[in-house]
Write a protein that holds these residues in place. Structure first.
Motif, PDB file in Angstrom:
ATOM      1  N   UNK A 170       0.826  -1.210   0.000  1.00 28.02           N
ATOM      2  CA  UNK A 170       0.000   0.000   0.000  1.00 28.02           C
ATOM      3  C   UNK A 170       0.861   1.260   0.000  1.00 28.02           C
ATOM      4  N   UNK A 171       2.042   1.154   0.619  1.00 28.14           N
ATOM      5  CA  UNK A 171       2.951   2.287   0.742  1.00 28.14           C
ATOM      6  C   UNK A 171       4.389   1.824   0.493  1.00 28.14           C
ATOM      7  N   UNK A 172       5.230   2.759   0.001  1.00 30.88           N
ATOM      8  CA  UNK A 172       6.682   2.588   0.000  1.00 30.88           C
ATOM      9  C   UNK A 172       7.287   3.864   0.590  1.00 30.88           C
ATOM     10  N   UNK A 173       8.006   3.727   1.709  1.00 32.30           N
ATOM     11  CA  UNK A 173       8.605   4.912   2.361  1.00 32.30           C
ATOM     12  C   UNK A 173      10.002   5.203   1.837  1.00 32.30           C
ATOM     13  N   UNK A 174      10.604   4.224   1.169  1.00 31.32           N
ATOM     14  CA  UNK A 174      12.046   4.267   0.911  1.00 31.32           C
ATOM     15  C   UNK A 174      12.395   4.527  -0.558  1.00 31.32           C
ATOM     16  N   UNK A 175      11.608   5.374  -1.223  1.00 31.99           N
ATOM     17  CA  UNK A 175      11.950   5.760  -2.595  1.00 31.99           C
ATOM     18  C   UNK A 175      13.136   6.720  -2.518  1.00 31.99           C
ATOM     19  N   UNK A 176      14.281   6.276  -3.042  1.00 34.29           N
ATOM     20  CA  UNK A 176      15.492   7.095  -2.868  1.00 34.29           C
ATOM     21  C   UNK A 176      16.101   7.527  -4.203  1.00 34.29           C
ATOM     22  N   UNK A 177      15.413   7.220  -5.320  1.00 30.69           N
ATOM     23  CA  UNK A 177      15.826   7.777  -6.603  1.00 30.69           C
ATOM     24  C   UNK A 177      14.683   7.675  -7.596  1.00 30.69           C
ATOM     25  N   UNK A 178      14.734   8.516  -8.609  1.00 27.21           N
ATOM     26  CA  UNK A 178      13.631   8.604  -9.558  1.00 27.21           C
ATOM     27  C   UNK A 178      13.403   7.287 -10.278  1.00 27.21           C
ATOM     28  N   UNK A 179      14.476   6.592 -10.617  1.00 26.25           N
ATOM     29  CA  UNK A 179      14.346   5.333 -11.360  1.00 26.25           C
ATOM     30  C   UNK A 179      13.453   4.324 -10.627  1.00 26.25           C
ATOM     31  N   UNK A 189       1.048   4.718  -2.471  1.00 28.32           N
ATOM     32  CA  UNK A 189       1.489   5.851  -1.657  1.00 28.32           C
ATOM     33  C   UNK A 189       2.996   5.773  -1.474  1.00 28.32           C
ATOM     34  N   UNK A 190       3.708   6.859  -1.723  1.00 25.24           N
ATOM     35  CA  UNK A 190       5.162   6.814  -1.559  1.00 25.24           C
ATOM     36  C   UNK A 190       5.671   8.022  -0.780  1.00 25.24           C
ATOM     37  N   UNK A 191       6.792   7.788  -0.100  1.00 28.17           N
ATOM     38  CA  UNK A 191       7.561   8.870   0.512  1.00 28.17           C
ATOM     39  C   UNK A 191       8.946   8.877  -0.118  1.00 28.17           C
ATOM     40  N   UNK A 192       9.504  10.044  -0.210  1.00 31.25           N
ATOM     41  CA  UNK A 192      10.878  10.189  -0.677  1.00 31.25           C
ATOM     42  C   UNK A 192      11.794  10.093   0.545  1.00 31.25           C
ATOM     43  N   UNK A 193      12.753   9.159   0.484  1.00 29.14           N
ATOM     44  CA  UNK A 193      13.716   9.040   1.584  1.00 29.14           C
ATOM     45  C   UNK A 193      14.817  10.075   1.383  1.00 29.14           C
TER      46      UNK A 193
END
Ligand SMILES: *Cc1c(COP(=O)(O)O)cnc(C)c1O
Length: 234
Positions: free
Chosen positions: A99-108, A125-129
């Motif tokens: 449902x969520x990803x908190x650990x998006x750390x690059x655009x790719x 749902x995403x958060x940018x780390x």
């Protein structure tokens, strides 16, 4: 650990959150509790669910997929949040199941998650780390790049950019714990002032959740204080 211990631990963590929220002049309901269940078996998640917990965080893709399958009967009343480092060749099961990803750390990574998110599901749902000063991990975008990456992520069709996440270096005193959380919150405020519709600050763990709540956390990610110490030996 018997089920009652999770209920007791969960209640103690909820009390800590509520006390910190009141100290910050916030309502306790403004802080969501994410129970971090990595390394713990599905039966422990089931027990925490029975004690009223609904959102669970996982770090390892295969472990998480196995648990999600084992707990399929609870799926509609559980939220699964991916919070660990994500390699680009492992995005598909995350896009298809979480449902969520908190650990998006690059655009790719965000692009792949958006492409692989099934059309039948709600946007992911995403958060940018963000790698604020003194980061314990090397993951995360640099603060000065966050605005540019956030704009690009927010434009992806099958994601919903909710906010920012960080994992600061452990510190002993409340003041030292607050400093990186404050940095993340200031970045969050700047992005919002700049027009991004963000509502989530994912920060604070077992040892520093009070500092995070004082600085505006809307999700705290708590493992040890709920499930006990982790055993990585098997
Ligand atoms: C393991 C983990 C947590 C929980 O840490 P505790 O100290 O056990 O509460 C929170 N966030 C992330 C990203 C983690 O990997």
């Amino acid at each position: 650990m018997p089920m009652t211990d999770f209920a007791h631990n969960l209640e103690a963590v909820r009390q800590r959150i509520a006390a910190a929220a009141r100290n910050a002049g916030r309502v306790p309901e403004s802080v969501a509790l994410l129970a971090v269940s990595k390394t713990f078996p599905a039966q422990d998640v089931r027990a925490a669910h029975a004690a009223g917990q609904r959102a669970f965080g996982e770090n390892y893709v295969q472990e998480a997929v196995d648990k999600i399958e084992t707990l399929a009967d609870l799926r509609t009343s559980l939220e699964w949040h991916f919070i660990g480092p994500l390699q680009s060749n492992k995005t598909r099961p995350v896009a298809e199941r979480f449902d969520w990803v908190h650990s998006v750390d690059r655009l790719k990574i965000a692009q792949r998650l958006s492409e692989q998110r099934p059309a039948s599901m709600a946007p992911l749902n995403v958060c940018l780390q963000v790698n604020v000063s003194g980061e314990a991990t090397k993951s995360g975008v640099a603060p000065q790049e966050a605005a540019q990456v956030a704009r690009a992520v927010a434009a992806l069709p099958n994601l919903r950019l909710r906010g920012l996440m960080s994992i600061p270096e452990p510190e002993q005193t409340l003041d030292a714990q607050r400093a990186p959380h404050r940095q993340l919150r200031e970045l969050f405020d700047a992005l919002r002032a700049d027009g991004l519709a963000l509502d989530t600050l994912s920060m604070g763990m077992s040892a520093d959740l009070e500092a995070a709540v004082l600085e505006g956390a809307t999700i705290v990610r708590v493992g040890t204080a709920i499930f006990g110490a982790r055993d990585y030996s098997h």
